[in-house]
Motif scaffolding. Structure first.
Motif, PDB file in Angstrom:
ATOM      1  N   ALA A   4       0.759  -1.191   0.000  1.00 58.05           N
ATOM      2  CA  ALA A   4       0.000   0.000   0.000  1.00 58.05           C
ATOM      3  C   ALA A   4       0.785   1.232   0.000  1.00 58.05           C
ATOM      4  CB  ALA A   4      -0.747   0.024   1.259  1.00 58.05           C
ATOM      5  N   LEU A   5       0.560   2.158  -0.731  1.00 61.01           N
ATOM      6  CA  LEU A   5       1.351   3.330  -0.604  1.00 61.01           C
ATOM      7  C   LEU A   5       0.431   4.446  -0.604  1.00 61.01           C
ATOM      8  CD1 LEU A   5       3.686   1.969  -2.867  1.00 61.01           C
ATOM      9  CD2 LEU A   5       3.853   2.117  -0.625  1.00 61.01           C
TER      10      LEU A   5
ATOM     11  N   SER B 184       7.709   6.604  -2.215  1.00 63.66           N
ATOM     12  CA  SER B 184       7.304   5.224  -2.482  1.00 63.66           C
ATOM     13  C   SER B 184       6.870   4.507  -1.220  1.00 63.66           C
ATOM     14  CB  SER B 184       8.459   4.460  -3.142  1.00 63.66           C
ATOM     15  OG  SER B 184       9.606   4.471  -2.307  1.00 63.66           O
ATOM     16  N   SER B 185       7.071   5.112  -0.053  1.00 60.57           N
ATOM     17  CA  SER B 185       6.745   4.442   1.206  1.00 60.57           C
ATOM     18  C   SER B 185       5.601   5.126   1.933  1.00 60.57           C
ATOM     19  CB  SER B 185       7.985   4.393   2.106  1.00 60.57           C
ATOM     20  OG  SER B 185       8.544   5.679   2.287  1.00 60.57           O
ATOM     21  N   GLN B 186       4.718   5.726   1.185  1.00 60.68           N
ATOM     22  CA  GLN B 186       3.537   6.385   1.731  1.00 60.68           C
ATOM     23  C   GLN B 186       2.323   5.667   1.202  1.00 60.68           C
ATOM     24  OE1 GLN B 186       3.272  10.383   0.404  1.00 60.68           O
ATOM     25  NE2 GLN B 186       1.471  10.894   1.602  1.00 60.68           N
ATOM     26  N   GLY B 187       1.254   5.551   1.973  1.00 60.36           N
ATOM     27  CA  GLY B 187       0.127   4.811   1.453  1.00 60.36           C
ATOM     28  C   GLY B 187      -1.138   4.907   2.258  1.00 60.36           C
ATOM     29  N   VAL B 188      -2.114   4.112   1.844  1.00 57.89           N
ATOM     30  CA  VAL B 188      -3.426   4.060   2.477  1.00 57.89           C
ATOM     31  C   VAL B 188      -3.854   2.604   2.641  1.00 57.89           C
ATOM     32  CG1 VAL B 188      -4.169   6.292   1.563  1.00 57.89           C
ATOM     33  CG2 VAL B 188      -4.632   4.219   0.259  1.00 57.89           C
ATOM     34  N   VAL B 189      -4.725   2.394   3.600  1.00 58.78           N
ATOM     35  CA  VAL B 189      -5.341   1.085   3.825  1.00 58.78           C
ATOM     36  C   VAL B 189      -6.842   1.320   3.948  1.00 58.78           C
ATOM     37  CG1 VAL B 189      -5.490  -0.937   5.317  1.00 58.78           C
ATOM     38  CG2 VAL B 189      -3.297   0.258   5.053  1.00 58.78           C
ATOM     39  N   VAL B 190      -7.631   0.651   3.139  1.00 57.22           N
ATOM     40  CA  VAL B 190      -9.069   0.886   3.140  1.00 57.22           C
ATOM     41  C   VAL B 190      -9.736   0.099   4.260  1.00 57.22           C
ATOM     42  CG1 VAL B 190      -9.121   1.379   0.675  1.00 57.22           C
ATOM     43  CG2 VAL B 190      -9.487  -0.964   1.474  1.00 57.22           C
ATOM     44  N   LYS B 191     -10.956   0.496   4.599  1.00 58.69           N
ATOM     45  CA  LYS B 191     -11.707  -0.112   5.688  1.00 58.69           C
ATOM     46  C   LYS B 191     -11.876  -1.612   5.488  1.00 58.69           C
ATOM     47  CE  LYS B 191     -16.161   0.204   8.117  1.00 58.69           C
ATOM     48  NZ  LYS B 191     -15.523   0.199   9.453  1.00 58.69           N
TER      49      LYS B 191
ATOM     50  N   THR C 185       6.336  -1.709  -4.926  1.00 55.29           N
ATOM     51  CA  THR C 185       7.231  -0.610  -4.556  1.00 55.29           C
ATOM     52  C   THR C 185       8.515  -1.194  -3.982  1.00 55.29           C
ATOM     53  OG1 THR C 185       6.413  -0.372  -2.295  1.00 55.29           O
ATOM     54  CG2 THR C 185       5.297   0.902  -3.993  1.00 55.29           C
ATOM     55  N   LEU C 186       9.602  -0.521  -4.276  1.00 61.34           N
ATOM     56  CA  LEU C 186      10.905  -0.887  -3.739  1.00 61.34           C
ATOM     57  C   LEU C 186      11.558   0.398  -3.243  1.00 61.34           C
ATOM     58  CD1 LEU C 186      13.065  -3.121  -3.318  1.00 61.34           C
ATOM     59  CD2 LEU C 186      13.971  -2.489  -5.575  1.00 61.34           C
ATOM     60  N   THR C 187      12.003   0.405  -1.983  1.00 64.10           N
ATOM     61  CA  THR C 187      12.533   1.615  -1.358  1.00 64.10           C
ATOM     62  C   THR C 187      13.837   1.311  -0.650  1.00 64.10           C
ATOM     63  OG1 THR C 187      10.261   2.360  -0.951  1.00 64.10           O
ATOM     64  CG2 THR C 187      12.027   3.520   0.219  1.00 64.10           C
ATOM     65  N   ALA C 188      14.850   2.120  -0.914  1.00 66.49           N
ATOM     66  CA  ALA C 188      16.105   2.084  -0.158  1.00 66.49           C
ATOM     67  C   ALA C 188      16.129   3.317   0.739  1.00 66.49           C
ATOM     68  CB  ALA C 188      17.304   2.087  -1.098  1.00 66.49           C
ATOM     69  N   PHE C 189      16.423   3.123   2.031  1.00 64.76           N
ATOM     70  CA  PHE C 189      16.315   4.229   2.966  1.00 64.76           C
ATOM     71  C   PHE C 189      17.503   4.276   3.922  1.00 64.76           C
ATOM     72  CE2 PHE C 189      14.200   0.570   4.867  1.00 64.76           C
ATOM     73  CZ  PHE C 189      14.712   0.538   6.161  1.00 64.76           C
ATOM     74  N   GLN C 190      17.725   5.460   4.473  1.00 64.08           N
ATOM     75  CA  GLN C 190      18.707   5.676   5.541  1.00 64.08           C
ATOM     76  C   GLN C 190      18.153   6.748   6.474  1.00 64.08           C
ATOM     77  OE1 GLN C 190      23.082   5.989   4.893  1.00 64.08           O
ATOM     78  NE2 GLN C 190      22.884   8.052   5.753  1.00 64.08           N
ATOM     79  N   ILE C 191      18.335   6.544   7.774  1.00 62.38           N
ATOM     80  CA  ILE C 191      17.909   7.541   8.746  1.00 62.38           C
ATOM     81  C   ILE C 191      18.902   7.574   9.894  1.00 62.38           C
ATOM     82  CG2 ILE C 191      16.355   5.932   9.922  1.00 62.38           C
ATOM     83  CD1 ILE C 191      14.498   8.396  10.387  1.00 62.38           C
TER      84      ILE C 191
END
Length: 684
Positions: free
Chosen positions: A20-21, A53-60, A503-509
């Motif tokens: 979900a994004l 790419s790492s933002q999204g929604v989930v429906v009811k 979706t494919l996401t590479a991240f660093q924090i």
């Protein structure tokens, strides 16, 4: 890891589809995303609107079909998020996301209908996120973000945020559930048109014992009264909520006590541990288009809330280490009032021949909390350890612009500034204040129809417990009041085939100070600087309207970045988190869901010499609905009766007869064994 790979291999052949994004171009508008987009958008309908790419929604519908053992596990519909527990059911759950063990909610900002759930300067843990006041049937959907890239998201949102909406209307209905391990629940809801709006009332009562030798005996009640008029673009809501719970708790126990036969796998060394909680709130939301004046052409949204939280937790983690006579049980108490709100203005704008969307807003919050720690024996107070009266006030202002430079290129650029001031009258007396400037930005390129690439960078933060920041606090106030986090990520979202999204996401924090859990005292505290790098893959595949497959897996490399000789491994940070799900939607009278959830092996101490194996389990639900609105349901949890542990820690405690300095040992809280629940529900 082999257990996860074997499970994912069989499913990824079907599933290469992303989790979900997504969101809207005013991303980060928490309540707008949760209350409006979530109800209508599918996981795969996000090309052209998402900020990362790492933002999204989930429906009811997906929330209803997920086989959630506890209400907090509704959040496992968020890709890469696992929700578990190390204590009684009335306590806030534990959350694991992208290689972070977020304890009871640190660095994952959670809101319900615009009300923040995370609690600052909490008796048990900074950012404490107790979702037990949620009635699952009333959730309209979820919007989520990951990383510090969204201007509307402030405190605790650096790793992720979850915004849950509530429905304005629900069909009149009742439901009764009973199951093994002493589970019973009753739910009822009904509504009526009143004036120009709709009044909704709902309530639930629940009881649960669990498999524990000393049953949890959880008794929980929830009630909601909600009035709505108009719609999400032009209307308002007012909602009152009440929640009350009492329970006993089997906390994590020393492994040697189990192997030596002092207690069983589901036993406890202190059966008087437990808790009680009460929450009351009054909140409202408002939205209206602006048709006149210099703001014409835009939309204003606002929300306000006042919340009272009361909580007492009785925990005995170290047993007889500090007090060999009476034991080390403590009562963590708090009584809190929270008031706050937010307002935002958004509008499309044409400037220099280009299309833009501008969002600007501010939010504010005030906490007045009395929090104390008492030494107790079997819940009887022995001595006051510390007592603090804390007042925290602050807020943030932001502006964000989405600009469409070409048909294939858009950018989202924002800035946010937060200010927080706090006064402590008590054991850790003092006055502190801080502000933090946070730039954020994303560039999104459409490579071809149905495929987008995202590059994002930004700064976020979490606030720290005031008691560790003031001059009289821990280590003389060494913790930053606002601990910044800088993140970057690159991702791709693609509709590979019809009804298949990935979706494919590479991240660093990087965190200047990571919030860590100290089990010796049952409290989170500001810790060492840290970095996480990782890769996340999400897939969603819906070959037919009645069937959806979903898969998510996140790999991460978590390390402290200072030179402490203790080691640089981050305890309780799993390298691998994943889930697989299948949703069966309205196949004639049938519906249901299957979920596999997993988090991998992880270090328990900084030098990686002691490790935990991780945990996995399968859950499922199935429903059969008759034409008259009568529904029969079954939920089967931990289908294959996994003997894994839900949580593991490594620290020092002392049992009777052991050396005064205690013994360092693994402390475990097992998964609940296989259980079943039956539901009969009727819609009128």
């Amino acid at each position: 890891m082999s257990r996860f790979v074997s499970g994912i291999t069989t499913s990824l052949c079907l599933l290469a589809s992303p989790a979900a994004l997504a969101a809207t171009d005013d991303a980060g508008g928490a309540s707008a995303m949760a209350d409006e987009v979530v109800v209508t958008a599918a996981r795969r309908d996000l090309i052209g609107s998402a900020v990362t790419s790492s933002q999204g929604v989930v429906v009811k519908e997906e929330l209803e079909l997920l086989p959630a053992y506890r209400v907090g596990q509704m959040l496992e519909t968020v890709p890469g998020l696992v929700v578990t527990s190390h204590s009684g059911e009335g306590k806030a759950n534990q959350y694991l996301l992208r290689g972070f063990n977020l304890d009871h909610g640190t660095d994952m900002a959670t809101s319900v209908d615009g009300m923040p759930v995370n609690m600052r300067t909490h008796a048990h843990g900074q950012g404490y996120t107790d979702l037990n006041f949620i009635i699952p049937e009333l959730a309209s959907g979820i919007g989520y973000t990951k990383g510090p890239y969204y201007a509307a998201q402030g405190d605790f949102a650096a790793v992720g945020s979850v915004q849950m909406g509530y429905v304005d209307q629900l069909e009149d209905q009742v439901a009764l559930t009973a199951g093994t391990l002493g589970y019973q629940r009753a739910f009822a809801a009904g509504g009526a048109d009143v004036g120009n709006g709709h009044l909704l009332a709902a309530g639930e009562l629940a009881h649960y014992d669990g498999p524990w030798d000393h049953p949890d005996n959880l008794r929980k009640g929830n009630a909601v009264l909600r009035y709505a008029q108009g719609d999400r673009q032009d209307g308002f809501t007012v909602m009152a909520m009440y929640y009350r719970a009492l329970w006993r708790a089997t906390n994590d126990q020393p492994a040697r006590a189990i192997t030596e036969g002092l207690i069983g796998r589901y036993g406890t060394l202190d059966p008087t541990d437990g808790g009680q909680a009460r929450r009351m709130s009054l909140s409202g939301t408002y939205a209206t288009p602006v048709e006149k004046g210099w703001l014409a052409g835009g939309e204003v949204t606002a929300n306000a809330y006042v919340i009272n939280n009361q909580l007492t937790l009785w925990n005995n983690f170290t047993h007889f280490l500090d007090n060999p006579v009476d034991g080390d049980q403590h009562a963590q108490d708090e009584n809190r009032m929270v008031a706050g709100g937010a307002v935002s203005y958004s509008r499309p704008l044409r400037l220099l021949g280009l299309e833009h969307e501008i969002v600007t807003g501010l939010d504010t919050r005030f906490d007045d909390v009395h929090v104390d720690l008492q030494a107790t024996r079997a819940r009887v107070p022995l001595a006051m350890v510390n007592s603090d009266n804390v007042r925290e006030a602050g807020g943030g202002a932001y502006i964000q612009a989405t600009s469409h430079w070409t048909p294939w290129l858009r950018t989202v650029v924002g800035v946010r500034e937060d200010y927080l001031t706090a006064t402590d009258h008590g054991t850790n007396a003092g006055v502190v204040a801080a502000r933090l400037f946070q730039p954020k930005g994303s560039a999104i390129a459409t490579l071809w129809q149905g495929t987008e690439v995202y590059v994002s960078a930004g700064r976020g933060f979490h606030s720290d417990d005031v008691r560790g920041v003031t001059p009289k606090g821990a280590a003389g106030g060494s913790a930053p009041l606002l601990a910044k986090a800088d993140g970057e990520e690159v991702g791709i979202r693609s509709t590979i085939l019809p009804n298949l999204t990935a979706t494919l996401t590479a991240f660093q924090i990087d965190f200047v100070s990571e919030l860590t859990y100290d089990p010796d005292v049952g409290q989170t505290e500001a810790g060492r600087p840290s970095r996480r790098r990782g890769l996340e893959l999400n897939t969603t595949y819906a070959p037919w309207d009645w069937l959806e497959f979903y898969g998510s897996v996140a790999f991460s490399h978590a390390r402290y970045t200072d030179s402490d000789p203790a080691g640089n491994f981050i305890p309780d940070a799993p390298k691998l988190i994943g889930s697989l799900a299948l949703y069966l939607k309205d196949l004639g009278p049938w519906s249901g869901g299957v979920e596999y959830r997993y988090f991998g092996a992880h270090p328990l101490i900084e030098d990686n010499s002691v490790r935990a194996d991780g945990s996995s389990e399968w859950n499922l639900t199935a429903n059969y609905t008759l034409a008259g609105g009568l529904r029969f349901g079954i939920g089967l949890y931990n289908v294959f009766d996994s003997k894994d542990d839900a949580a593991d820690y490594y620290y020092t405690d002392r049992l009777p007869g052991e050396p005064a300095e205690g013994v360092s040992d693994r402390h475990v809280h097992p998964l609940e064994p296989r259980s079943v629940r039956f539901t009969v529900a009727k819609v009128f």
